[in-house]
Scaffold this motif. Structure first.
Motif, PDB file in Angstrom:
ATOM      1  N   ASN A   1       0.850  -1.190   0.000  1.00  0.00           N
ATOM      2  CA  ASN A   1       0.000   0.000   0.000  1.00  0.00           C
ATOM      3  C   ASN A   1       0.889   1.244   0.000  1.00  0.00           C
ATOM      4  O   ASN A   1       2.112   1.152   0.159  1.00  0.00           O
ATOM      5  N   THR A   2       0.263   2.414  -0.148  1.00  0.00           N
ATOM      6  CA  THR A   2       1.016   3.668  -0.208  1.00  0.00           C
ATOM      7  C   THR A   2       1.698   3.977   1.119  1.00  0.00           C
ATOM      8  O   THR A   2       2.805   4.506   1.147  1.00  0.00           O
ATOM      9  N   SER A   3       1.051   3.634   2.227  1.00  0.00           N
ATOM     10  CA  SER A   3       1.622   3.911   3.551  1.00  0.00           C
ATOM     11  C   SER A   3       2.935   3.173   3.752  1.00  0.00           C
ATOM     12  O   SER A   3       3.898   3.725   4.285  1.00  0.00           O
ATOM     13  N   SER A   4       2.982   1.906   3.328  1.00  0.00           N
ATOM     14  CA  SER A   4       4.215   1.125   3.481  1.00  0.00           C
ATOM     15  C   SER A   4       5.321   1.692   2.603  1.00  0.00           C
ATOM     16  O   SER A   4       6.497   1.691   2.984  1.00  0.00           O
ATOM     17  N   ALA A   5       4.957   2.196   1.417  1.00  0.00           N
ATOM     18  CA  ALA A   5       5.954   2.811   0.529  1.00  0.00           C
ATOM     19  C   ALA A   5       6.517   4.072   1.171  1.00  0.00           C
ATOM     20  O   ALA A   5       7.734   4.292   1.186  1.00  0.00           O
ATOM     21  N   PHE A   6       5.642   4.901   1.718  1.00  0.00           N
ATOM     22  CA  PHE A   6       6.077   6.129   2.390  1.00  0.00           C
ATOM     23  C   PHE A   6       6.992   5.801   3.564  1.00  0.00           C
ATOM     24  O   PHE A   6       8.016   6.441   3.781  1.00  0.00           O
ATOM     25  N   ARG A   7       6.623   4.765   4.315  1.00  0.00           N
ATOM     26  CA  ARG A   7       7.376   4.369   5.504  1.00  0.00           C
ATOM     27  C   ARG A   7       8.792   3.919   5.146  1.00  0.00           C
ATOM     28  O   ARG A   7       9.776   4.393   5.718  1.00  0.00           O
ATOM     29  N   LEU A   8       8.901   3.000   4.192  1.00  0.00           N
ATOM     30  CA  LEU A   8      10.217   2.452   3.858  1.00  0.00           C
ATOM     31  C   LEU A   8      11.081   3.495   3.160  1.00  0.00           C
ATOM     32  O   LEU A   8      12.256   3.671   3.505  1.00  0.00           O
ATOM     33  N   ILE A   9      10.531   4.210   2.184  1.00  0.00           N
ATOM     34  CA  ILE A   9      11.311   5.214   1.452  1.00  0.00           C
ATOM     35  C   ILE A   9      11.760   6.317   2.400  1.00  0.00           C
ATOM     36  O   ILE A   9      12.899   6.787   2.342  1.00  0.00           O
ATOM     37  N   GLY A  10      10.879   6.705   3.321  1.00  0.00           N
ATOM     38  CA  GLY A  10      11.259   7.710   4.311  1.00  0.00           C
ATOM     39  C   GLY A  10      12.403   7.236   5.185  1.00  0.00           C
ATOM     40  O   GLY A  10      13.338   7.993   5.460  1.00  0.00           O
ATOM     41  N   ALA A  11      12.342   5.981   5.632  1.00  0.00           N
ATOM     42  CA  ALA A  11      13.411   5.435   6.472  1.00  0.00           C
ATOM     43  C   ALA A  11      14.734   5.388   5.709  1.00  0.00           C
ATOM     44  O   ALA A  11      15.799   5.678   6.268  1.00  0.00           O
ATOM     45  N   VAL A  12      14.677   5.011   4.433  1.00  0.00           N
ATOM     46  CA  VAL A  12      15.899   4.955   3.610  1.00  0.00           C
ATOM     47  C   VAL A  12      16.474   6.366   3.435  1.00  0.00           C
ATOM     48  O   VAL A  12      17.689   6.569   3.567  1.00  0.00           O
ATOM     49  N   LEU A  13      15.623   7.352   3.152  1.00  0.00           N
ATOM     50  CA  LEU A  13      16.087   8.725   2.963  1.00  0.00           C
ATOM     51  C   LEU A  13      16.683   9.285   4.251  1.00  0.00           C
ATOM     52  O   LEU A  13      17.697   9.994   4.231  1.00  0.00           O
ATOM     53  N   MET A  14      16.069   8.961   5.390  1.00  0.00           N
ATOM     54  CA  MET A  14      16.622   9.387   6.678  1.00  0.00           C
ATOM     55  C   MET A  14      18.010   8.804   6.888  1.00  0.00           C
ATOM     56  O   MET A  14      18.933   9.491   7.334  1.00  0.00           O
ATOM     57  N   ASP A  15      18.145   7.535   6.537  1.00  0.00           N
ATOM     58  CA  ASP A  15      19.434   6.856   6.678  1.00  0.00           C
ATOM     59  C   ASP A  15      20.481   7.491   5.766  1.00  0.00           C
ATOM     60  O   ASP A  15      21.631   7.699   6.170  1.00  0.00           O
ATOM     61  N   CYS A  16      20.076   7.825   4.542  1.00  0.00           N
ATOM     62  CA  CYS A  16      21.001   8.459   3.588  1.00  0.00           C
ATOM     63  C   CYS A  16      21.417   9.848   4.074  1.00  0.00           C
ATOM     64  O   CYS A  16      22.583  10.236   3.950  1.00  0.00           O
ATOM     65  N   GLU A  17      20.469  10.593   4.622  1.00  0.00           N
ATOM     66  CA  GLU A  17      20.769  11.960   5.060  1.00  0.00           C
ATOM     67  C   GLU A  17      21.796  11.973   6.183  1.00  0.00           C
ATOM     68  O   GLU A  17      22.626  12.874   6.275  1.00  0.00           O
TER      69      GLU A  17
END
Length: 392
Positions: free
Chosen positions: A360-376
């Motif tokens: 679902n869209t929520s899971s996509a937002f969750r994982l992509i957000g976590a990856v971007l946080m990790d990258c930052e």
């Protein structure tokens, strides 16, 4: 009988356990230490020791119960003290939780780094001899929601961002029993200290002027000021949204995408010289030299019908592709393309590729957000900067 007195630094012990390669002897020792620590916890709660009479007593000891504590190094069986009222609880693990936080975070880290839910359950079983359900792993990832949401809504009025890179990538999401394509909008900024920050991201429908407009409005509502330069590809909806939302901001057309657009109009065979000539136009050290090379290219190939479209494309988009020359020379290599954002997208792709289709869209937002946080976190740490200026 002489009683042993333990002065334990629990956090230090626990930290050592996490780093250890435990064998049976060491694991048994840890069991003794943890059990003794919990006994001390109960004494402190009771305000007396075993068999000691005290007027301050407000509860009674009630034996022990056995419970396993799952560490990321294995399963440790413990005897947990209890009291008659049931109000005592140990710091070693939260009440009714069999997995310690470090172990849960290790599982979460595996998910964020692209290990599938099925593989996580297998890894846990191999390491600990303990089965972990897929629903538990999925539920664990939901603990990211408040963290990702807070990070995605952080205020943007604490810094001024000279340059902003924007781009959209596409993912597959399951929606109403169908698999559909969704766009992920990402904005990366370079602040006045020349350090990079991820300004925001959004998972939405197909890329359009309206959705870009909504994305930019969300950034502005959090305090974002119009930057000096926005760097992106030439998507028509994106260009329009930039013009409408950021007044007095210049648009830098990504030279890599622009060159690709021009080369696509040229013949595949016999055009090597023309392609190399084109690349030099945007690598020129100054705008004056770049314009000279552009004029030479047109003069050299204008009589060849195979290059008419290429020359028209170059001429139409050239001014938007050389806006970087108005900035400090030390920034040119970084701000003439969206390469820095493409690398960020590739990190998302690396993790997203394991999942392939988000539930679902929520899971996509969750994982992509976590990856971007990790990258930052790894971007320009300490005194490091994105570019170093040698000019005044």
């Amino acid at each position: 009988m002489t009683q042993l007195q333990f002065n334990l630094d629990f956090e230090k012990i626990k930290d050592e356990v996490m780093k250890s390669d435990l064998n049976d002897v060491v694991k048994s020792s840890i069991v003794v230490l943890f059990n003794e620590y919990m006994e001390m916890e109960r004494d402190r709660y009771m305000k007396n020791t075993t068999h000691e009479r005290s007027e301050n007593r407000h509860d009674y000891r009630n034996g022990y119960y056995e419970r396993d504590l799952i560490l990321n190094v294995g399963k440790v069986p413990l005897k947990v003290p209890r009291t008659r009222r049931g109000e005592f609880s140990t710091d070693i693990f939260e009440k009714y939780k069999r997995c310690d936080k470090a172990f849960l975070l290790s599982m979460l880290e595996m998910v964020v780094n692209g290990v599938s839910t099925r593989k996580v359950t297998k890894i846990v079983e191999q390491l600990c001899g303990e089965k972990v359900s897929k629903s538990m792993v999925s539920g664990l990832t939901k603990k990211l929601d408040p963290i990702v949401n807070d990070w995605a809504q952080k205020p943007l009025d604490q810094q001024y961002y000279n340059y902003i890179y924007v781009d959209a990538m596409y993912i597959k999401v399951r929606e109403y029993h169908r698999v559909v394509s969704k766009a992920v909008y990402i904005a990366l900024g370079v602040n006045s200290q020349d350090k990079r920050e991820i300004l925001g991201f959004k998972v939405a429908g197909t890329e359009s002027k309206e959705t870009w407009h909504e994305f930019f409005e969300s950034l502005i509502s959090r305090g974002l000021q119009p930057p000096k330069l926005v760097i992106s590809d030439a998507h028509e909806g994106l260009k329009s949204a930039i013009m409408e939302n950021f007044l007095n901001t210049s648009w830098q057309r990504c030279t890599v995408h622009f060159l690709r657009n021009i080369i696509q109009t040229m013949p595949k065979k016999g055009s090597k010289e023309a392609r190399e000539y084109l690349k030099e136009i945007f690598k020129a050290p100054t705008e004056k030299i770049s314009r000279m090379l552009k004029d030479e290219f047109i003069e050299k190939f204008e009589d060849d019908k195979k290059y008419v479209k290429a020359i028209e494309t170059l001429d139409a988009g050239y001014e938007d592709a050389i806006q970087f020359y108005a900035e400090d020379k030390d920034t040119h290599i970084h701000i003439r393309t969206t390469n820095v954002l493409e690398r960020l997208n590739s990190e998302v792709r690396k993790r997203e590729g394991v999942i392939r289709i988000f539930p679902n869209t929520s899971s996509a937002f969750r994982l992509i957000g976590a990856v971007l946080m990790d990258c930052e976190e790894g971007m320009d740490p300490g005194k490091r900067k994105f570019f170093y200026r040698t000019t005044n």
